[in-house]
Design a protein around this motif. Structure first.
Motif, PDB file in Angstrom:
ATOM      1  N   ALA A  55       0.538  -1.184   0.193  1.00 18.47           N
ATOM      2  CA  ALA A  55       0.160  -0.219   0.137  1.00 18.47           C
ATOM      3  C   ALA A  55       0.790   1.042  -0.183  1.00 18.47           C
ATOM      4  N   ALA A  56       2.125   0.918   0.639  1.00 20.83           N
ATOM      5  CA  ALA A  56       2.717   2.490   0.923  1.00 20.83           C
ATOM      6  C   ALA A  56       3.001   2.735  -0.979  1.00 20.83           C
ATOM      7  N   ASP A  57       4.163   1.506  -1.455  1.00 16.31           N
ATOM      8  CA  ASP A  57       4.814   1.511  -2.525  1.00 16.31           C
ATOM      9  C   ASP A  57       3.643   2.289  -3.534  1.00 16.31           C
ATOM     10  N   MET A  58       2.010   1.747  -3.294  1.00 13.26           N
ATOM     11  CA  MET A  58       1.334   2.367  -4.558  1.00 13.26           C
ATOM     12  C   MET A  58       1.065   3.939  -3.824  1.00 13.26           C
ATOM     13  N   ALA A  60       2.978   5.662  -2.931  1.00 17.00           N
ATOM     14  CA  ALA A  60       4.464   7.226  -3.307  1.00 17.00           C
ATOM     15  C   ALA A  60       4.412   6.588  -5.130  1.00 17.00           C
ATOM     16  N   ALA A  61       3.648   5.315  -5.497  1.00 13.26           N
ATOM     17  CA  ALA A  61       3.163   6.002  -6.975  1.00 13.26           C
ATOM     18  C   ALA A  61       2.499   6.140  -7.291  1.00 13.26           C
ATOM     19  N   ARG A  62       1.346   7.141  -7.064  1.00 11.43           N
ATOM     20  CA  ARG A  62       0.478   7.522  -7.455  1.00 11.43           C
ATOM     21  C   ARG A  62       0.541   9.184  -7.356  1.00 11.43           C
ATOM     22  N   THR A  63       1.576   9.556  -5.689  1.00  9.44           N
ATOM     23  CA  THR A  63       1.455  10.780  -5.774  1.00  9.44           C
ATOM     24  C   THR A  63       3.210  11.663  -6.015  1.00  9.44           C
ATOM     25  N   ALA A  64       3.673  11.122  -6.850  1.00 10.92           N
ATOM     26  CA  ALA A  64       4.847  11.116  -7.677  1.00 10.92           C
ATOM     27  C   ALA A  64       4.663  11.930  -8.355  1.00 10.92           C
ATOM     28  N   VAL A  66       5.929  11.620 -11.821  1.00 10.42           N
ATOM     29  CA  VAL A  66       6.775  10.369 -12.738  1.00 10.42           C
ATOM     30  C   VAL A  66       6.573   9.225 -11.799  1.00 10.42           C
ATOM     31  N   VAL A  67       6.348   8.492 -12.797  1.00 10.21           N
ATOM     32  CA  VAL A  67       7.238   7.113 -12.660  1.00 10.21           C
ATOM     33  C   VAL A  67       7.618   6.501 -13.393  1.00 10.21           C
ATOM     34  N   VAL A  68       8.707   6.912 -13.396  1.00  8.27           N
ATOM     35  CA  VAL A  68      10.093   6.420 -14.509  1.00  8.27           C
ATOM     36  C   VAL A  68      10.344   4.458 -13.957  1.00  8.27           C
ATOM     37  N   THR A  69       9.913   3.863 -15.718  1.00 12.32           N
ATOM     38  CA  THR A  69      10.713   2.683 -15.843  1.00 12.32           C
ATOM     39  C   THR A  69      11.534   2.168 -15.584  1.00 12.32           C
ATOM     40  N   LEU A  70      12.132   1.315 -15.755  1.00 12.93           N
ATOM     41  CA  LEU A  70      12.835   0.784 -16.250  1.00 12.93           C
ATOM     42  C   LEU A  70      12.597  -0.554 -17.135  1.00 12.93           C
ATOM     43  N   PRO A  71      13.496  -1.168 -18.339  1.00 10.74           N
ATOM     44  CA  PRO A  71      12.972  -2.792 -19.087  1.00 10.74           C
ATOM     45  C   PRO A  71      12.353  -3.221 -18.785  1.00 10.74           C
ATOM     46  N   GLY A  72      11.249  -3.851 -18.578  1.00 10.23           N
ATOM     47  CA  GLY A  72      10.608  -4.921 -17.811  1.00 10.23           C
ATOM     48  C   GLY A  72       9.040  -4.450 -16.966  1.00 10.23           C
ATOM     49  N   ALA A  73       9.864  -3.611 -16.086  1.00  6.40           N
ATOM     50  CA  ALA A  73       8.558  -2.976 -15.321  1.00  6.40           C
ATOM     51  C   ALA A  73       7.381  -2.200 -16.357  1.00  6.40           C
ATOM     52  N   GLU A  74       7.380  -1.859 -17.323  1.00  5.78           N
ATOM     53  CA  GLU A  74       6.511  -1.056 -18.680  1.00  5.78           C
ATOM     54  C   GLU A  74       5.101  -0.673 -17.683  1.00  5.78           C
ATOM     55  N   ASP A  75       4.845  -1.891 -17.439  1.00  4.85           N
ATOM     56  CA  ASP A  75       3.825  -2.257 -17.265  1.00  4.85           C
ATOM     57  C   ASP A  75       3.245  -2.930 -15.585  1.00  4.85           C
ATOM     58  N   SER A  76       4.020  -2.640 -15.163  1.00  3.08           N
ATOM     59  CA  SER A  76       5.007  -2.712 -13.107  1.00  3.08           C
ATOM     60  C   SER A  76       3.251  -2.009 -12.536  1.00  3.08           C
ATOM     61  N   PRO A  77       2.212  -3.289 -11.615  1.00  4.05           N
ATOM     62  CA  PRO A  77       1.146  -2.701 -10.951  1.00  4.05           C
ATOM     63  C   PRO A  77       1.411  -1.402 -10.825  1.00  4.05           C
ATOM     64  N   GLU A  78       2.920  -0.603  -9.802  1.00  4.03           N
ATOM     65  CA  GLU A  78       3.084   1.009  -9.698  1.00  4.03           C
ATOM     66  C   GLU A  78       2.201   1.645 -11.205  1.00  4.03           C
ATOM     67  N   ALA A  79       3.203   1.183 -11.526  1.00  7.68           N
ATOM     68  CA  ALA A  79       2.877   2.200 -12.996  1.00  7.68           C
ATOM     69  C   ALA A  79       1.125   2.156 -13.978  1.00  7.68           C
ATOM     70  N   VAL A  80       0.910   0.862 -13.687  1.00  7.90           N
ATOM     71  CA  VAL A  80      -0.798   0.897 -14.241  1.00  7.90           C
ATOM     72  C   VAL A  80      -1.052   1.410 -13.572  1.00  7.90           C
ATOM     73  N   TYR A  81      -0.741   1.439 -12.073  1.00  9.69           N
ATOM     74  CA  TYR A  81      -1.767   2.333 -10.985  1.00  9.69           C
ATOM     75  C   TYR A  81      -1.452   3.552 -11.317  1.00  9.69           C
TER      76      TYR A  81
END
Length: 101
Positions: A55-58, A60-64, A66-81
């Motif tokens: 919940a804390a990670d999600m 943090a992503a929601r309130t950033a 920008v979310v920056v993704t590395l290869p392989g994380a483009e569809d990570s839960p944090e990025a999608v959320y």
């Protein structure tokens, strides 16, 4: 939500086993002026602890800014959320090139 354009807050999303890549990306983003956070590196003792960490990670992503993704994380839960809340999701290359979308 107001975006911080002076020192944008970046949530860094990467594959769990890509510690070296995450470290290099972290250094590059900080050098580019980002305030960076990433997934919690914790070993929760129980299910409640795991849920709290996720919940804390999600959050943090929601309130950033920008979310920056590395290869392989483009569809990570944090990025999608985060994208569902209108947070731009960029590749590391785009973030370092100043793309804002």
């Amino acid at each position: 939500m107001t975006r911080n354009t002076t020192y944008p807050r970046a949530y860094l999303a990467g594959p769990a086993l890509a510690a070296a890549d995450l470290g290099r990306a972290l250094v590059a983003l900080i050098a580019a002026g980002y305030l960076v956070t990433s997934a919690t590196d914790a070993d929760p003792a129980d299910a409640d602890g795991l849920v709290a960490d996720v919940a804390a990670d999600m959050d943090a992503a929601r309130t950033a800014d920008v979310v920056v993704t590395l290869p392989g994380a483009e569809d990570s839960p944090e990025a999608v959320y985060a994208a569902l809340f209108g947070v731009p999701v960029l590749s590391l290359g785009d973030a370092l090139a100043g793309v804002t979308r």
